[in-house]
Design a protein around this motif. Sequence first.
Motif, mmCIF file in Angstrom:
data_model
loop_
_atom_site.group_PDB
_atom_site.id
_atom_site.type_symbol
_atom_site.label_atom_id
_atom_site.label_comp_id
_atom_site.label_asym_id
_atom_site.label_seq_id
_atom_site.Cartn_x
_atom_site.Cartn_y
_atom_site.Cartn_z
ATOM 1 N N LEU A 116 0.808 -1.220 0.000
ATOM 2 C CA LEU A 116 0.000 0.000 0.000
ATOM 3 C C LEU A 116 0.841 1.269 0.000
ATOM 4 N N SER A 117 2.154 1.110 -0.076
ATOM 5 C CA SER A 117 3.046 2.260 -0.002
ATOM 6 C C SER A 117 3.492 2.712 -1.392
ATOM 7 N N ILE B 26 -0.336 0.503 7.423
ATOM 8 C CA ILE B 26 0.389 0.521 8.697
ATOM 9 C C ILE B 26 1.524 1.549 8.691
ATOM 10 N N GLN B 27 1.500 2.461 7.713
ATOM 11 C CA GLN B 27 2.377 3.641 7.699
ATOM 12 C C GLN B 27 3.858 3.294 7.802
ATOM 13 N N LEU B 28 4.442 2.963 6.652
ATOM 14 C CA LEU B 28 5.864 2.623 6.599
ATOM 15 C C LEU B 28 6.695 3.858 6.245
ATOM 16 N N SER B 29 6.477 4.939 6.987
ATOM 17 C CA SER B 29 7.147 6.199 6.664
ATOM 18 C C SER B 29 8.525 6.312 7.281
ATOM 19 N N SER B 30 8.897 5.373 8.122
ATOM 20 C CA SER B 30 10.196 5.434 8.790
ATOM 21 C C SER B 30 10.790 4.046 8.886
ATOM 22 N N ASP B 31 12.127 3.956 8.711
ATOM 23 C CA ASP B 31 12.802 2.672 8.874
ATOM 24 C C ASP B 31 13.633 2.636 10.151
ATOM 25 N N SER B 32 13.327 3.552 11.094
ATOM 26 C CA SER B 32 14.007 3.555 12.388
ATOM 27 C C SER B 32 13.335 2.552 13.322
ATOM 28 N N PRO B 33 14.011 2.138 14.408
ATOM 29 C CA PRO B 33 13.369 1.242 15.374
ATOM 30 C C PRO B 33 12.072 1.805 15.944
ATOM 31 N N VAL B 34 12.038 3.118 16.172
ATOM 32 C CA VAL B 34 10.816 3.739 16.683
ATOM 33 C C VAL B 34 9.705 3.649 15.638
ATOM 34 N N ILE C 94 9.367 1.569 13.049
ATOM 35 C CA ILE C 94 8.930 0.191 12.817
ATOM 36 C C ILE C 94 8.091 -0.309 13.978
ATOM 37 N N SER C 95 8.473 0.020 15.195
ATOM 38 C CA SER C 95 7.691 -0.391 16.372
ATOM 39 C C SER C 95 6.295 0.226 16.345
ATOM 40 N N LYS C 96 6.212 1.492 15.933
ATOM 41 C CA LYS C 96 4.902 2.138 15.826
ATOM 42 C C LYS C 96 4.051 1.476 14.747
ATOM 43 N N SER C 97 4.679 1.087 13.630
ATOM 44 C CA SER C 97 3.950 0.397 12.565
ATOM 45 C C SER C 97 3.397 -0.937 13.072
ATOM 46 N N MET C 98 4.181 -1.622 13.881
ATOM 47 C CA MET C 98 3.717 -2.894 14.458
ATOM 48 C C MET C 98 2.519 -2.670 15.373
ATOM 49 N N GLY C 99 2.582 -1.600 16.150
ATOM 50 C CA GLY C 99 1.465 -1.292 17.039
ATOM 51 C C GLY C 99 0.198 -0.975 16.260
ATOM 52 N N LEU C 100 0.351 -0.190 15.190
ATOM 53 C CA LEU C 100 -0.794 0.148 14.353
ATOM 54 C C LEU C 100 -1.351 -1.103 13.674
ATOM 55 N N ALA C 101 -0.450 -2.006 13.264
ATOM 56 C CA ALA C 101 -0.895 -3.259 12.646
ATOM 57 C C ALA C 101 -1.748 -4.071 13.610
ATOM 58 N N GLN C 102 -1.322 -4.160 14.865
ATOM 59 C CA GLN C 102 -2.092 -4.968 15.822
ATOM 60 C C GLN C 102 -3.475 -4.362 16.070
ATOM 61 N N ILE C 103 -3.544 -3.046 16.178
ATOM 62 C CA ILE C 103 -4.842 -2.380 16.372
ATOM 63 C C ILE C 103 -5.742 -2.593 15.157
ATOM 64 N N SER C 104 -5.187 -2.383 13.970
ATOM 65 C CA SER C 104 -5.986 -2.447 12.742
ATOM 66 C C SER C 104 -6.439 -3.864 12.433
ATOM 67 N N PHE C 105 -5.577 -4.840 12.671
ATOM 68 C CA PHE C 105 -5.965 -6.221 12.394
ATOM 69 C C PHE C 105 -6.957 -6.743 13.416
ATOM 70 N N ALA C 106 -6.930 -6.202 14.624
ATOM 71 C CA ALA C 106 -7.965 -6.570 15.599
ATOM 72 C C ALA C 106 -9.340 -6.179 15.057
ATOM 73 N N ARG D 204 8.233 -11.323 8.905
ATOM 74 C CA ARG D 204 8.342 -9.876 8.899
ATOM 75 C C ARG D 204 7.721 -9.286 10.159
ATOM 76 N N THR D 205 8.122 -8.074 10.498
ATOM 77 C CA THR D 205 7.689 -7.461 11.758
ATOM 78 C C THR D 205 6.172 -7.351 11.855
ATOM 79 N N GLU D 206 5.513 -6.965 10.747
ATOM 80 C CA GLU D 206 4.059 -6.810 10.812
ATOM 81 C C GLU D 206 3.360 -8.142 11.067
#
Length: 386
Positions: A42-43, A66-74, A76-88, A105-107
Amino acid sequence: MVKKICIVTGTRAEFGQLYWLIDKINKDSDFILQLIVTGMHLSPEFGSSFNEIIESGFIISKKIEIQLSSDSPVGISKSMGLAQISFAEAFDQLKPDLVIILGDRTEMLAIASSALIFGIPIAHIHGGEITEGVYDDSIRHAITKMSSLHFTSTDIYRNRVIQMGEDPEFVFNVGALAIESVLNLKLLTREEFEKSINHKLFSKNLLITFHPVTLENNSAGEQFTQLLEALDELNDTLLIFTKPNSDKDGRIIIQLIDEYVHTHSGKAIAFTSLGQQRYLSAIPLMDAIVGNSSSGILEVPAFNVPTVNIGDRQKGRIMGPTILNCEPLKEAISETIVKAYLFDKAIRWDHPYGKGNTSSQILEIFKKTDTINLKKTFYNIQTDNS
């Protein structure tokens, strides 16, 4: 009773591997396909490849950004959090009977966590594998422990999943889906491929795919620069770069590729992604595949084309004789490319990742599996001292 099977895909490469399984489930009257598209699909930065899924004729049940706008640890971690909320939310609406997750993959870790909480059984593909250089290794094993059905690509990997306490009755060696794609996809001719990339091939040609080694902080730029210096010494060689995934530090490599192609436009071209057909069509036309992608271990050997596998990203995977390993240093890379040029492509050997009938095996197991008990026991391997 018709089962609702949900398949999640987040990258082009992943969709390419899953294609034949998706196709079989979609055509089988015993199942209802639910296809969720997320991540890099989707990017725009990574090519908006969800369009290729639509062009394949599949109906997308949900698109989850899940907003892949950053490749930093912060980031990517935020993208994972958004993925868990959205997939719920998605699982609450779709109510699948089974979720299929491929890889590490992280997601996918976030998605598996959400499915676990919802009590949805997970079928995991490619568990039990080892990739010592990246944190995908730990993600893969974590997903294994959350999954109820396991489809591994070799017997060694099957044994490893059992070693992690999973019941052998639900762990199946079915080979790798990637081999099925190699055998079934109609490849482009040399002329068709050249037209598709708008460039003539040279007397020698290399396809380069290099990803960050995520457990080695700040190494991506340094290692890729070593690779570029080795490639710069080659004459009469076309360099075809495909850009990395949305991994940590991936944008450093993307920047270096863009700069190199700009200053070496006569010998180097780059693509966000070639897509499955062009990528697989390219392999038999190349003198070698260079980098550290899993495709160099899975798909490329099926063509008897050598892989120059750089560094530790794939360390621990089962490898055939076409894989030539080297350190991420200019001299080592140069020496290994020379070895690849001398490789005997007439060599015959049995691919360790199966014979290309993986999706049919998985589908048959789904049909035979009526009820999945989520209350798993820990399977203890019997030892001489037990």
